[in-house]
Design a protein around this motif. Structure first.
Motif: not given
Length: 481
Positions: A282-309
């Motif tokens: 994690f880098v606290y600069d605007y281009s980093t936090i505005a162009d990606q989802t900072v807590n993406a790992a939690a979302l990816h975790k919720m999609l485990e067990g599915y064929n997800a796109h």
């Protein structure tokens, strides 16, 4: 006794004071889901995190938080809802207490186990001129491509940034899409938000007025579709970050509880979850936090067990990230390309949209360049490098299951070498500051470039690309490219 009496009396008085607060903390929302006058069982209805299935007569009752603005259904497979100028009416705005919120479904006249959807990102119109270009370049191309799928169930997804901080153009944007005459489900983008409010919660209001909720789902065949808002407005000027809030996670947890593990699940949002396969520090600069989802790992975790796109936009370039065999992110190039200044995006991808073909649990996709045949899947160039002549190929929808090869005078020479660099055409367009009216526009380095060195100058050179589905595209490299 006296002390006991006084204690009980005090608690009774306290309850009388608290009960009105509890009453306004929740609301009762009830109604019925019907088709041809009969109730439809097991339709998922939600209002915020409060979620329930309809009973045998199509009835439901919910007790959501008082702040919730919409009640909505997750349209089941085999059914459709009414559309107003491409806007599906799967939701109702909560108004007066005691109202019945009823939904009417119609049977899908075709089998939606086989269906198709078009995904566009970043139309981002700021003027009538932009809208005219959108109709001419993109909508007309979609209309022509729809003929390919005549007789099939087809719908669209807009991945956000429909306008460029110009909410007054929402009606014209809607009108411009009317000729498509298919349902278009929409995710909110950062440039669709209402800025200058005091919090994230104020940022959806204009979008809500035109398109309804920013968090919903629906079903087609065996596939489940989720649309969510990951543009977190921070309550200051026009600033935001990619972030999924807890309210969304709670709703998503409930929504996925009704979806069998192993199902195909599509998650649509504006900002990408990640731009690399591995999560970066994690880098606290605007281009980093505005162009990606900072807590993406939690979302990816919720999609485990599915064929997800995961399907996203925002970046004005095309990028595929394959996290594993069951999680794939498609970052979709911009319909407006370089903000309607040039016909290619910052990485050289032509303006266009993605097309997904779904049959049962099988998913295939391609990128459709506006104004080109479906076979236009890459662009090739000659490029002088020191004392050698090279051929360059930009394969914008590439992932590691594609093959990029080259032939010299009809002889297969093998695989081209991947490299990171600037697409020559995008670089030329962005360098012409007399034609590009926004001085902040610059090309970006992309990793979907490939090169090879010719043995003999003047040779006839072809590039052959095979996608992950075995479709082969062959192009002769022209001298004028």
């Amino acid at each position: 006794m006296i002390c006991g009496y006084r204690f009980s009396e005090r608690w009774y008085l306290l309850l009388l004071l608290v009960m009105p607060v509890l009453a306004v903390a929740q609301q009762r929302v009830a109604g019925r889901v019907v088709c041809e006058g009969k109730g439809v069982k097991d339709v998922v209805v939600s209002c915020g995190a409060a979620t329930v299935r309809t009973d045998a007569r199509g009835r439901y009752v919910l007790y959501p938080d008082a702040a919730e603005k919409f009640v909505q259904i997750s349209v089941p497979s085999g059914y459709k809802v009414h559309c107003d100028t491409t806007i599906p009416r799967f939701y109702k705005k909560i108004t007066t207490a005691g109202n019945a919120y009823d939904f009417t479904l119609s049977r899908n006249p075709v089998d939606d186990n086989k269906h198709v959807f078009f995904a566009q990102a970043d139309v981002q119109v700021t003027s009538q001129e932009d809208l005219a270009a959108y109709r001419k370049e993109v909508v007309s191309d979609m209309l022509a491509h729809l003929d390919t799928y005549r007789g099939q169930d087809v719908f669209g997804i807009d991945l956000g940034d429909m306008v460029g901080d110009t909410p007054s153009l929402f009606p014209d944007y809607i009108h411009s899409m009317a000729p498509l005459n298919i349902p278009f489900y929409r995710a909110i983008g950062n440039h669709d938000m209402a800025y200058w409010g005091r919090s994230f919660e104020t940022s959806e209001r204009t979008f809500n007025d035109y398109f309804g909720p920013t968090l919903f789902s629906f079903n087609k065949g065996k596939a489940h579709y989720i649309v969510l808002n990951n543009n977190f407005y921070v309550g200051r000027d026009y600033f935001y970050m990619g972030y999924v809030d807890e309210r969304t996670f709670r709703w998503l947890q409930q929504d996925l509880s009704y979806v069998p593990k192993g199902s195909v699940v599509f998650v649509m949002m504006h900002i990408p979850t990640q731009l690399q396969k591995a999560q970066q520090p994690f880098v606290y600069d605007y281009s980093t936090i505005a162009d990606q989802t900072v807590n993406a790992a939690a979302l990816h975790k919720m999609l485990e067990g599915y064929n997800a796109h995961i399907i996203s936009g925002h970046m004005h370039y095309n990028l595929n990230v394959v996290y594993n065999d069951a999680l794939y992110e498609h970052n979709t190039a911009a319909a407006c390309a370089t903000w309607w200044q040039a016909p290619v995006c910052l990485d050289g991808t032509p303006r266009g949209y993605a097309v997904y073909e779904v049959e049962g649990n099988s998913v295939k996709w391609h990128y459709k360049s506006a104004g080109f045949d479906q076979s236009h899947q890459f662009r090739s160039y000659y490029q002088q490098s020191k004392d050698t002549l090279q051929v360059i190929a930009n394969v914008w929808n590439y992932d590691e299951k594609w093959k990029v090869e080259w032939l010299e005078n009809g002889e297969l020479m093998g695989a081209m070498k991947p490299f990171s660099g600037f697409d020559p055409l995008a670089y030329a367009y962005c360098s012409d500051k007399e034609k590009i009216k926004y001085d902040w526009i610059s090309p970006i380095e992309t990793t979907h470039l490939f090169k090879a060195t010719l043995r003999e100058p003047g040779s006839r050179v072809q590039v052959r690309v095979t996608d992950r589905f075995g479709r082969v595209y062959l192009e002769e490299v022209k001298k004028d490219k």
